[in-house]
Design a protein around this motif. Structure first.
Motif, PDB file in Angstrom:
ATOM      1  N   SER A 156       2.232  41.328  -8.502  1.00 33.39           N
ATOM      2  CA  SER A 156       0.973  41.686  -7.862  1.00 33.39           C
ATOM      3  C   SER A 156       1.187  42.667  -6.714  1.00 33.39           C
ATOM      4  O   SER A 156       0.446  43.644  -6.565  1.00 33.39           O
ATOM      5  N   GLU A 157       2.222  42.422  -5.905  1.00 33.28           N
ATOM      6  CA  GLU A 157       2.487  43.274  -4.742  1.00 33.28           C
ATOM      7  C   GLU A 157       2.993  44.655  -5.131  1.00 33.28           C
ATOM      8  O   GLU A 157       2.828  45.620  -4.365  1.00 33.28           O
ATOM      9  N   VAL A 166       1.370  46.793 -16.720  1.00 34.61           N
ATOM     10  CA  VAL A 166       2.196  45.685 -16.239  1.00 34.61           C
ATOM     11  C   VAL A 166       2.807  45.011 -17.460  1.00 34.61           C
ATOM     12  O   VAL A 166       2.153  44.894 -18.511  1.00 34.61           O
ATOM     13  N   VAL A 167       4.047  44.576 -17.332  1.00 32.10           N
ATOM     14  CA  VAL A 167       4.788  44.045 -18.482  1.00 32.10           C
ATOM     15  C   VAL A 167       5.178  42.587 -18.255  1.00 32.10           C
ATOM     16  O   VAL A 167       5.595  42.208 -17.152  1.00 32.10           O
ATOM     17  N   ALA A 168       5.051  41.779 -19.301  1.00 23.33           N
ATOM     18  CA  ALA A 168       5.603  40.423 -19.344  1.00 23.33           C
ATOM     19  C   ALA A 168       6.374  40.284 -20.647  1.00 23.33           C
ATOM     20  O   ALA A 168       6.076  40.979 -21.626  1.00 23.33           O
ATOM     21  N   SER A 169       7.360  39.390 -20.664  1.00 19.73           N
ATOM     22  CA  SER A 169       8.194  39.218 -21.862  1.00 19.73           C
ATOM     23  C   SER A 169       7.998  37.836 -22.456  1.00 19.73           C
ATOM     24  O   SER A 169       7.896  36.844 -21.727  1.00 19.73           O
ATOM     25  N   ILE A 184       0.401  36.631 -15.091  1.00 24.69           N
ATOM     26  CA  ILE A 184       0.641  38.071 -14.934  1.00 24.69           C
ATOM     27  C   ILE A 184      -0.545  38.866 -15.473  1.00 24.69           C
ATOM     28  O   ILE A 184      -1.005  39.825 -14.852  1.00 24.69           O
ATOM     29  N   ALA A 185      -1.053  38.467 -16.648  1.00 31.29           N
ATOM     30  CA  ALA A 185      -2.201  39.166 -17.227  1.00 31.29           C
ATOM     31  C   ALA A 185      -3.420  39.039 -16.322  1.00 31.29           C
ATOM     32  O   ALA A 185      -4.219  39.979 -16.200  1.00 31.29           O
ATOM     33  N   ALA A 186      -3.556  37.897 -15.654  1.00 32.64           N
ATOM     34  CA  ALA A 186      -4.714  37.683 -14.788  1.00 32.64           C
ATOM     35  C   ALA A 186      -4.666  38.595 -13.557  1.00 32.64           C
ATOM     36  O   ALA A 186      -5.691  39.193 -13.192  1.00 32.64           O
ATOM     37  N   VAL A 187      -3.485  38.707 -12.931  1.00 30.52           N
ATOM     38  CA  VAL A 187      -3.410  39.575 -11.743  1.00 30.52           C
ATOM     39  C   VAL A 187      -3.555  41.043 -12.141  1.00 30.52           C
ATOM     40  O   VAL A 187      -4.115  41.845 -11.379  1.00 30.52           O
ATOM     41  N   VAL A 226      -4.357  40.229 -21.610  1.00 31.79           N
ATOM     42  CA  VAL A 226      -3.310  40.878 -22.415  1.00 31.79           C
ATOM     43  C   VAL A 226      -3.973  41.949 -23.267  1.00 31.79           C
ATOM     44  O   VAL A 226      -4.889  41.664 -24.044  1.00 31.79           O
ATOM     45  N   THR A 227      -3.512  43.179 -23.129  1.00 32.22           N
ATOM     46  CA  THR A 227      -4.173  44.297 -23.800  1.00 32.22           C
ATOM     47  C   THR A 227      -3.349  44.905 -24.932  1.00 32.22           C
ATOM     48  O   THR A 227      -3.888  45.631 -25.766  1.00 32.22           O
ATOM     49  N   SER A 228      -2.031  44.634 -24.951  1.00 25.86           N
ATOM     50  CA  SER A 228      -1.199  45.114 -26.054  1.00 25.86           C
ATOM     51  C   SER A 228       0.017  44.211 -26.186  1.00 25.86           C
ATOM     52  O   SER A 228       0.368  43.465 -25.262  1.00 25.86           O
ATOM     53  N   LEU A 229       0.647  44.277 -27.343  1.00 26.77           N
ATOM     54  CA  LEU A 229       1.786  43.386 -27.635  1.00 26.77           C
ATOM     55  C   LEU A 229       2.669  44.040 -28.683  1.00 26.77           C
ATOM     56  O   LEU A 229       2.173  44.677 -29.617  1.00 26.77           O
ATOM     57  N   SER A 230       3.981  43.893 -28.528  1.00 27.21           N
ATOM     58  CA  SER A 230       4.924  44.396 -29.528  1.00 27.21           C
ATOM     59  C   SER A 230       5.639  43.237 -30.195  1.00 27.21           C
ATOM     60  O   SER A 230       5.993  42.243 -29.545  1.00 27.21           O
ATOM     61  N   CYS A 231       5.861  43.360 -31.491  1.00 25.53           N
ATOM     62  CA  CYS A 231       6.477  42.291 -32.286  1.00 25.53           C
ATOM     63  C   CYS A 231       7.378  42.917 -33.344  1.00 25.53           C
ATOM     64  O   CYS A 231       6.892  43.651 -34.212  1.00 25.53           O
ATOM     65  N   ASP A 232       8.659  42.617 -33.273  1.00 29.29           N
ATOM     66  CA  ASP A 232       9.600  43.159 -34.259  1.00 29.29           C
ATOM     67  C   ASP A 232       9.682  42.247 -35.474  1.00 29.29           C
ATOM     68  O   ASP A 232       9.889  41.032 -35.336  1.00 29.29           O
ATOM     69  N   LEU A 233       9.563  42.842 -36.646  1.00 33.65           N
ATOM     70  CA  LEU A 233       9.730  42.087 -37.889  1.00 33.65           C
ATOM     71  C   LEU A 233      11.155  42.130 -38.398  1.00 33.65           C
ATOM     72  O   LEU A 233      11.522  41.350 -39.273  1.00 33.65           O
TER      73      LEU A 233
END
Length: 472
Positions: A156-157, A166-169, A184-187, A226-233
């Protein structure tokens, strides 16, 4: 001359291929605990290989020329969207390309002159790569050194009016823990900033672990903010490389990921990915793998990987001097040594036929070894633990690798740009690394110890030179 004077037969080519791959790590069996993902079901891999070959020469450049790729991509992306909270997606060559498109879309949507992205220090370097290519500043923030999860307050800071993403894993690769995605998505949402979840490793794993009884917190596009997401197959989807999907909650954001150009007199240019011409082989392989395994197959693999990871963590806890880092919610396990040098342990395990992936210390996180538990691991988890125990004891007897006196200081003072590749190869040889073709699998403890003693920027410069030498 590398090109033969006359053409070679298929048998000759395969014989030469066998010679070239003589020193490669094995891709089946579970003794290589990173880079490759094995179901333990050869019929699934065979089906994928045949579909891959069938689509090998189909070009994804123009979907109107090859309508099969449109239907296959819709099915593959649709399967991912169904599992991970909906959205609108693009099939890509891997996590790095998926992340590149997410960063591009966020940058283009924000329209800032000095865009930046905020991410935990445990986020994948693909974000740094995307930012480097796309002219975006990276603002890394610390993680909790007990849990290894992102610090929400620090995220946030770190944000300001120029933050575009902003990224989260879910999970972060190094320790296999899931960042507090909802917080994280909320802030991010409160600040009007987009939030990307890197689920390249976990996207096609965590839902099946949840079905197997694991406590998996919400992490996908169903999470507000959450606005986007990556997923490896090509990870826990077990498809041939390279196969990944990037999902956007808003179809307008997917359009931001596209590239079109009409500023030339040639054929129409409209690309959904970074690449233009690309084989449909990976798409065919991913499509076939998903359909060959089906929901039932992935649930079974999830149960097997969860059991194997639980047994591995319990087994590591019983080996003196070793400890697991954090409490991973996934089937990625990292462990360090209190009285055992992990780099020496890795060399000893490799000498016994097992590859454990070394990870250097960074941002207060100690050097450690990483294990990716896959569908095939359960059958060999006891053998792996036996090797780790034996290797730990051998490493304890040998002690830490001996770094030549003054070498770290010498490297710190070098201007690497003034060294030619031959001189750098001599420097590598001084610590026992043979970069000649056909030298086989090297012992890397000394090299990793030297890298571990260097700052990150110098590590990067050394690695660039290393790559340059081995391809010269």
């Amino acid at each position: 001359m590398n090109l033969p004077e006359t053409g070679m037969t298929a048998d000759e080519l395969l014989a030469e291929l066998a010679r070239l791959t003589e020193h490669d790590l094995p891709v089946r069996g579970g003794q290589v605990t990173s880079y490759v993902y094995d179901t333990g079901r050869p019929e699934v891999h065979e089906a994928a290989a045949r579909a891959y070959a069938a689509m090998l020469e189909v070009n994804c450049l123009d979907p109107t020329a090859f309508p099969s790729i449109v239907e296959m991509e819709k099915q593959v992306v649709g399967a991912v969207a169904d599992l991970l909270g909906g959205g609108h997606g693009v099939f890509t060559s891997g996590g790095t390309e998926s992340i590149m498109l997410a960063v591009k879309a966020a940058r283009d949507a924000a329209g800032r002159d000095r865009p930046n992205l905020v991410l935990p220090v445990t986020a994948h370097p693909a974000f740094h790569k995307a930012a480097h290519y796309l002219g975006v500043e990276v603002r890394p923030v610390p993680v909790d050194l007990a849990t290894f999860k992102a610090d929400v307050r620090a995220v946030s800071e770190a944000m300001d009016e120029d933050t575009v993403l902003v990224v989260a894993s879910a999970p972060s690769y190094p320790q296999g823990v899931i960042d507090p995605v909802g917080e994280i998505a909320a802030v991010a949402a409160e600040a009007g900033v987009l939030c990307h979840v890197d689920a390249c490793v976990g996207g096609w794993l965590l839902p099946w672990l949840r079905e197997a009884g694991a406590d998996v917190p919400p992490f996908d596009l169903s999470v507000p903010g959450v606005t986007s997401l990556s997923c490896d197959l090509h990870k826990f989807g077990y498809a041939p490389k390279g196969a990944s999907v990037v999902l956007f909650a808003d179809p307008a954001m997917r359009r931001r990921a596209y590239f079109a150009s009409a500023a030339w007199p040639g054929y129409t240019i409209i690309n959904a990915t970074v690449q233009s011409s690309r084989s449909a082989g990976p798409l065919g392989g991913a499509w076939a793998t998903l359909r060959a395994l089906g929901r039932e197959g992935y649930v079974a693999l999830g149960k097997a990987t969860l059991e194997a990871a639980d047994r591995l963590r319990a087994g590591l806890a019983g080996i003196g001097g070793l400890r697991v880092l954090g409490s991973p919610e996934s089937t990625l396990v990292a462990f360090t040594g209190d009285d055992v040098d992990v780099f020496t342990l890795a060399d000893e395990a490799r000498a016994r036929g097992w590859f454990l992936q070394p990870q250097l210390s960074y941002a207060g996180i100690p050097a450690n070894l990483h294990i990716t538990v896959t569908g095939v691991t359960l059958a060999g988890v006891d053998a792996m633990l036996k090797v780790i125990a034996e290797s730990a004891e051998a490493a304890r007897r040998l002690g830490p690798p001996v770094v030549p006196d003054g070498l770290v200081e010498l490297i710190n003072g070098l201007d690497l740009d003034t060294l030619d590749d031959a001189t750098f190869a001599e420097l590598a040889a001084s610590v026992g690394v043979d970069l000649r073709p056909g030298a086989g699998q090297p012992r890397m403890a000394v090299v990793n110890a030297v890298l571990d003693a260097l700052p990150a920027e110098l590590r990067e410069a050394i690695l660039v030179r290393f790559l340059s030498v081995i391809y010269s």
